[in-house]
Write a protein that holds these residues in place. Structure first.
Motif, short mmCIF file in Angstrom:
data_model
loop_
_atom_site.label_atom_id
_atom_site.label_comp_id
_atom_site.label_asym_id
_atom_site.label_seq_id
_atom_site.Cartn_x
_atom_site.Cartn_y
_atom_site.Cartn_z
N ASP A 225 0.84 -1.20 0.00
CA ASP A 225 0.00 0.00 0.00
C ASP A 225 0.88 1.26 0.00
OD1 ASP A 225 -2.28 1.49 0.09
OD2 ASP A 225 -2.95 0.79 2.05
N ASP A 226 0.35 2.35 -0.52
CA ASP A 226 1.02 3.65 -0.50
C ASP A 226 2.42 3.57 -1.08
OD1 ASP A 226 -1.23 4.31 0.90
OD2 ASP A 226 -0.25 4.55 2.83
N GLU B 290 -4.02 4.56 -6.81
CA GLU B 290 -4.92 5.03 -5.74
C GLU B 290 -5.31 6.49 -5.97
OE1 GLU B 290 -2.21 4.32 -2.16
OE2 GLU B 290 -4.07 3.37 -1.56
MG MG Z 1 -2.97 3.64 0.14
#
Ligand code: MG
Ligand code: C2E
Ligand code: MG
Ligand code: MG
Length: 275
Positions: free
Chosen positions: A182-183, A239
């Motif tokens: 993530d990220d 995202e």
């Molecule tokens: Mg994220």
């Protein structure tokens, strides 16, 4: 006179400090009771195949419905939960609720078993020796296939306690659970380490996506991440897609999946708005 004013200011500061500390303590007490009081809710945001706009999965995002303070975002209470060692309990609730929800949607015929539920894990959860057991319990209790569950970990939470974390994630990957970073692009995972992890999906952080179409390196960076992911045989999700221009550019760069307000906002019952 300056001294007096100083004193008055100190008194004011002192009062504010006390109020702040009391407020935090109260929040901490409230947080510990959040499960028994049934104040946690999950919102679900679809992850979409950009070419077809088909929903391939859902990300579960936790919120705290506080009776006095209203809806509190995870950015505010997850750090507090980590500090007081409450993320394990909270994380189990999220895992159990999210897997149960997808199973429920499957049973209602709203999703087939190609669609997954993606659950965020905190740093503490990923490093915990019982992580694999918790995930297995959630799968058994919900009756969900392992491939219908995906776990999201940030770069930073896989850069601490590497050996142990690699072993947990490898076990989960072998069970068939999907694993996302993530990220991506905001943490400190080194490229040399990235391939030690059994991750099969990389989520490009929103900060890169929102800079697309502006002067600067964003386009090249995203293109670079896409190439990197391909060489690691990882799938890519963008995202935070908010504009048609961003969507168009991402499609052109060969990004397969996306998530963002333009496509759909997170909400507690996504099927209501469709029906
Ligand atoms: Mg994220
Ligand atoms: P994340 O996992 O990177 O989740 C994406 C965040 O971006 C979510 O914020 C989502 O609502 C927001 N978002 C999605 N599309 C857009 C967009 O187009 N524009 C903008 N501006 N934002 C968008 P949210 O729900 O506030 O969650 C923030 C973070 O809190 C998450 O970031 C995740 O790291 C953490 N979090 C959320 N739920 C959980 C959980 O159950 N457990 C743990 N450990 N962390 C969680
Ligand atoms: Mg996430
Ligand atoms: Mg984030």
């Amino acid at each position: 006179q300056a001294k007096l004013r100083g004193k008055a200011q100190w008194a004011l500061f002192d009062t504010q400090m006390r109020a702040q500390i009391a407020g935090r303590l109260q929040l901490e007490l409230d947080l510990r009771r959040v499960i028994e009081r049934q104040e946690l809710v999950l919102h679900y945001q679809p992850i979409v195949a950009l070419a077809t706009e088909r929903v391939v999965g859902w990300e579960a995002l936790v919120r705290w419905q506080h009776p006095q303070r209203g809806l509190i975002s995870p950015g505010e209470f997850i750090p507090l939960a980590e500090e007081i060692g409450f993320t394990l309990v909270l994380g189990q609730w999220v895992l159990q609720t999210a897997t149960g929800q997808l199973r429920h949607w499957q049973q209602q015929g709203l999703c087939d078993d190609q669609v997954y539920m993606s659950v965020n894990l905190s740093g503490r959860q990923v490093a915990h020796s019982r992580l694999v057991a918790w995930v297995q319990t959630a799968l058994q209790e919900s009756g969900l296939l392992p491939r219908c569950l995906r776990l999201e970990v940030t770069e930073n939470s896989i850069s601490e306690g590497v050996e142990r974390v690699v072993s947990h994630l490898t076990t989960l990957g072998a069970l068939g659970v999907g694993l996302s970073i993530d990220d991506f692009g905001t943490g400190y995972s080194s490229l040399s380490r990235l391939h030690q992890f059994p991750m099969d999906m990389l989520k490009i952080d929103r900060s890169f996506i929102c800079s697309l179409g502006q002067p600067g390196p964003a386009t090249n960076l995203v293109q670079g991440i896409v190439t990197l992911a391909a060489s690691l045989e990882m799938q890519v999700v963008a995202e935070g897609i908010e504009t048609p221009a961003q969507l168009w550019e991402l499609k052109n760069m060969g990004v397969t999946y996306g998530q963002g307000f333009l496509l759909a906002k997170p909400c507690p019952d996504p099927w209501l708005s469709v029906a």
